[in-house]
Design an enzyme around this catalytic site. Structure first.
Site, PDB file in Angstrom:
ATOM      1  N   GLY A  71       0.813  -1.218   0.000  1.00  0.00           N
ATOM      2  CA  GLY A  71       0.000   0.000   0.000  1.00  0.00           C
ATOM      3  C   GLY A  71       0.842   1.262   0.000  1.00  0.00           C
ATOM      4  O   GLY A  71       0.520   2.237  -0.682  1.00  0.00           O
ATOM      5  N   THR A  72       1.923   1.245   0.751  1.00  0.00           N
ATOM      6  CA  THR A  72       2.760   2.448   0.850  1.00  0.00           C
ATOM      7  C   THR A  72       3.315   2.819  -0.525  1.00  0.00           C
ATOM      8  O   THR A  72       3.251   3.982  -0.944  1.00  0.00           O
ATOM      9  CB  THR A  72       3.922   2.205   1.841  1.00  0.00           C
ATOM     10  OG1 THR A  72       3.357   1.887   3.118  1.00  0.00           O
ATOM     11  CG2 THR A  72       4.833   3.408   1.955  1.00  0.00           C
ATOM     12  N   GLN A 179      -7.740  -0.478   3.331  1.00  0.00           N
ATOM     13  CA  GLN A 179      -8.595  -1.123   4.350  1.00  0.00           C
ATOM     14  C   GLN A 179      -9.945  -1.544   3.779  1.00  0.00           C
ATOM     15  O   GLN A 179     -10.530  -2.520   4.238  1.00  0.00           O
ATOM     16  CB  GLN A 179      -8.817  -0.181   5.540  1.00  0.00           C
ATOM     17  CG  GLN A 179      -7.562   0.115   6.337  1.00  0.00           C
ATOM     18  CD  GLN A 179      -7.036  -1.080   7.138  1.00  0.00           C
ATOM     19  OE1 GLN A 179      -7.746  -2.043   7.409  1.00  0.00           O
ATOM     20  NE2 GLN A 179      -5.774  -1.022   7.522  1.00  0.00           N
ATOM     21  N   SER A 199      -3.327  -3.243  -0.736  1.00  0.00           N
ATOM     22  CA  SER A 199      -2.213  -3.952  -0.103  1.00  0.00           C
ATOM     23  C   SER A 199      -2.607  -5.400   0.176  1.00  0.00           C
ATOM     24  O   SER A 199      -3.708  -5.661   0.660  1.00  0.00           O
ATOM     25  CB  SER A 199      -1.872  -3.234   1.211  1.00  0.00           C
ATOM     26  OG  SER A 199      -0.982  -4.003   1.969  1.00  0.00           O
ATOM     27  N   GLY A 200      -1.684  -6.342  -0.087  1.00  0.00           N
ATOM     28  CA  GLY A 200      -1.994  -7.770   0.081  1.00  0.00           C
ATOM     29  C   GLY A 200      -2.134  -8.219   1.523  1.00  0.00           C
ATOM     30  O   GLY A 200      -3.001  -9.033   1.842  1.00  0.00           O
ATOM     31  N   HIS A 201      -1.300  -7.666   2.417  1.00  0.00           N
ATOM     32  CA  HIS A 201      -1.282  -8.250   3.771  1.00  0.00           C
ATOM     33  C   HIS A 201      -2.473  -7.858   4.640  1.00  0.00           C
ATOM     34  O   HIS A 201      -2.626  -8.351   5.746  1.00  0.00           O
ATOM     35  CB  HIS A 201       0.048  -7.956   4.480  1.00  0.00           C
ATOM     36  CG  HIS A 201       0.238  -6.550   4.958  1.00  0.00           C
ATOM     37  ND1 HIS A 201       0.177  -6.213   6.286  1.00  0.00           N
ATOM     38  CD2 HIS A 201       0.499  -5.402   4.293  1.00  0.00           C
ATOM     39  CE1 HIS A 201       0.419  -4.916   6.425  1.00  0.00           C
ATOM     40  NE2 HIS A 201       0.609  -4.400   5.223  1.00  0.00           N
ATOM     41  N   CYS A 325       3.039   3.604  17.450  1.00  0.00           N
ATOM     42  CA  CYS A 325       3.696   3.416  18.743  1.00  0.00           C
ATOM     43  C   CYS A 325       5.186   3.616  18.510  1.00  0.00           C
ATOM     44  O   CYS A 325       5.779   2.943  17.677  1.00  0.00           O
ATOM     45  CB  CYS A 325       3.478   2.008  19.271  1.00  0.00           C
ATOM     46  SG  CYS A 325       1.766   1.652  19.588  1.00  0.00           S
TER      47      CYS A 325
END
Ligand SMILES: Cc1ncc(COP(=O)(O)O)c(C=O)c1O
Length: 380
Positions: A71-72, A179, A199-201, A325
């Site tokens: 995705g990035t 998403q 994105s695949g993951h 985080c």
């Protein structure tokens, strides 16, 4: 202790059925798709087949799919690629304050390079309106990038209305669907989307895979230079096992979409009912009507998010704050800040629960009971 994973919006487990399809492509079918011999042609066939299937899934054509590392990269290529290719037509870009950092930080980089970016406000539900986009549009706007569904609070944006609005304008319309893809039906032509990131993951596919849909009318500058792969828009030998896995994950998510939507919706109800039954005070962050089925962001007044996350982790429940985080501390979420202002208690007292493959109603109920217990303990 049973560990319960409820952080599927961060990443999701690889589906066993996807893994099975990928395995032959690590060693048996190892050819380089650019090679003209039979080994190469075999690999090329698999890549072409994946491309055709993915294109059909979103109403696109094969040449409009660019495989990326996720995705990035898809977001970067859409935004940076448009800016570099179209800077002579204008230097203005419109986005929102609640985008993923893959979009926001790319826009910030472009500002350093002389582009002007309008960051649209959102309402308390995390939504922008097509009217806000309309008011921000200028003759020199070259790109509007508004995400489909938000990764922290799950709010879904009025994509069709924005697409309709931009039909007659020179600005390209990009949407980060990382998403939403797999859970909401997407047809790029019907929604007048020019660029779309996946994105695949996030869909039980392999990490490091994804694609950018770029309409055939879109002019993009590549960000990677080298070979002529992906029609010179993304150089580099194709990740064949990854692409095969991505295709399979997309196929499965499309077949199982309705079932998943229903299941995750019922999980949301289980969490809310369990918390209510336990007498815990909470509120939902995000839009109740326009919402991704797998994301539930909850505000617990007076509870420190760090303490909540650590205690839940000790109880075996993996959820997140939805925001970055760093060095063990939770930074205030830019999404909640945009929704509620930087003084709001919600910034330090909200968690994100996200459902996915393998979750059962029993697990969700157990996890919600743990949440209720920990919140009660922390507010005593
Ligand atoms: C909305 C959104 N966009 C982009 C990304 C980045 O995708 P990737 O991890 O595949 O680079 C994510 C991942 O968290 C995301 O949620």
């Amino acid at each position: 202790m049973e560990r319960i994973y409820l952080d599927h919006a961060a990443t999701s487990p690889l589906d066993e059925r996807v893994l099975e399809k990928m395995i032959p492509h690590f060693s048996g079918n190892f050819g380089n798709p650019s090679s003209i011999h039979s080994f190469g042609r075999e690999s090329r066939k698999w890549v072409d087949e994946a491309r055709a299937q993915i294109a059909a899934e979103i109403g696109a054509t094969e040449q409009e799919i660019i495989f990326t590392s996720g995705g990035t990269e898809a977001d970067n290529l859409a935004i940076m690629g448009t800016a570099l290719a179209r800077k002579d037509l204008g230097r203005h870009i419109i986005t929102t304050k609640i985008e993923h950092h893959a979009v926001l930080h790319t826009c910030e980089k472009l500002e350093e390079d002389g582009f002007e970016v309008t960051y649209l406000d959102v309402d308390q539900n995390g939504r922008v309106s097509a009217n806000q986009v309309k008011e921000a549009l200028r003759d020199d706007t070259i790109l509007v990038t508004v995400m489909y569904g938000n990764n922290e609070v799950g709010t879904v944006q009025p994509i069709d209305e924005i697409g309709e609005l931009l039909k007659e304008h020179q600005a390209y319309f990009h949407t980060d669907a990382v998403q939403a893809f797999g859970l909401l039906p997407i047809h790029v032509k019907n929604s007048h989307i020019d660029l779309l990131s996946v994105s695949g993951h996030k869909l039980n596919g392999p990490k490091g895979t994804g694609f950018l849909y770029a309409s055939k009318d879109v002019k993009l500058s590549p960000l990677l230079f080298g070979g002529e792969q992906e029609r010179k828009r993304r150089a580099g030998t194709e990740n064949v096992p990854g692409i095969v896995g991505l295709k399979e994950a997309i196929k499965l998510s499309s077949e199982e979409r309705d079932e998943k939507n229903e299941k995750y919706q019922s999980f949301k109800t289980i969490v809310a009912d369990t918390l209510e039954h336990a007498g815990v005070a909470f509120e939902i962050n995000g839009d109740k009507e326009h919402s991704l089925p797998h994301v539930l962001n909850l505000y617990f007044p007076g509870v420190s998010v760090e303490a909540l996350l650590v205690n839940l982790d000790m109880a075996g429940v993996a959820v997140s704050s939805g925001s970055a985080c760093t060095a063990g501390s939770v930074l205030p979420s830019h999404v909640l800040t945009a929704m509620f202002g930087d003084e709001s208690d919600r910034l330090t007292s909200s968690i994100r629960i996200s459902f996915g493959l393998g979750n059962t109603a029993e697990q969700v109920k157990t996890a919600a009971k743990h949440v209720a217990d920990v919140v009660k303990r922390l507010t005593q």
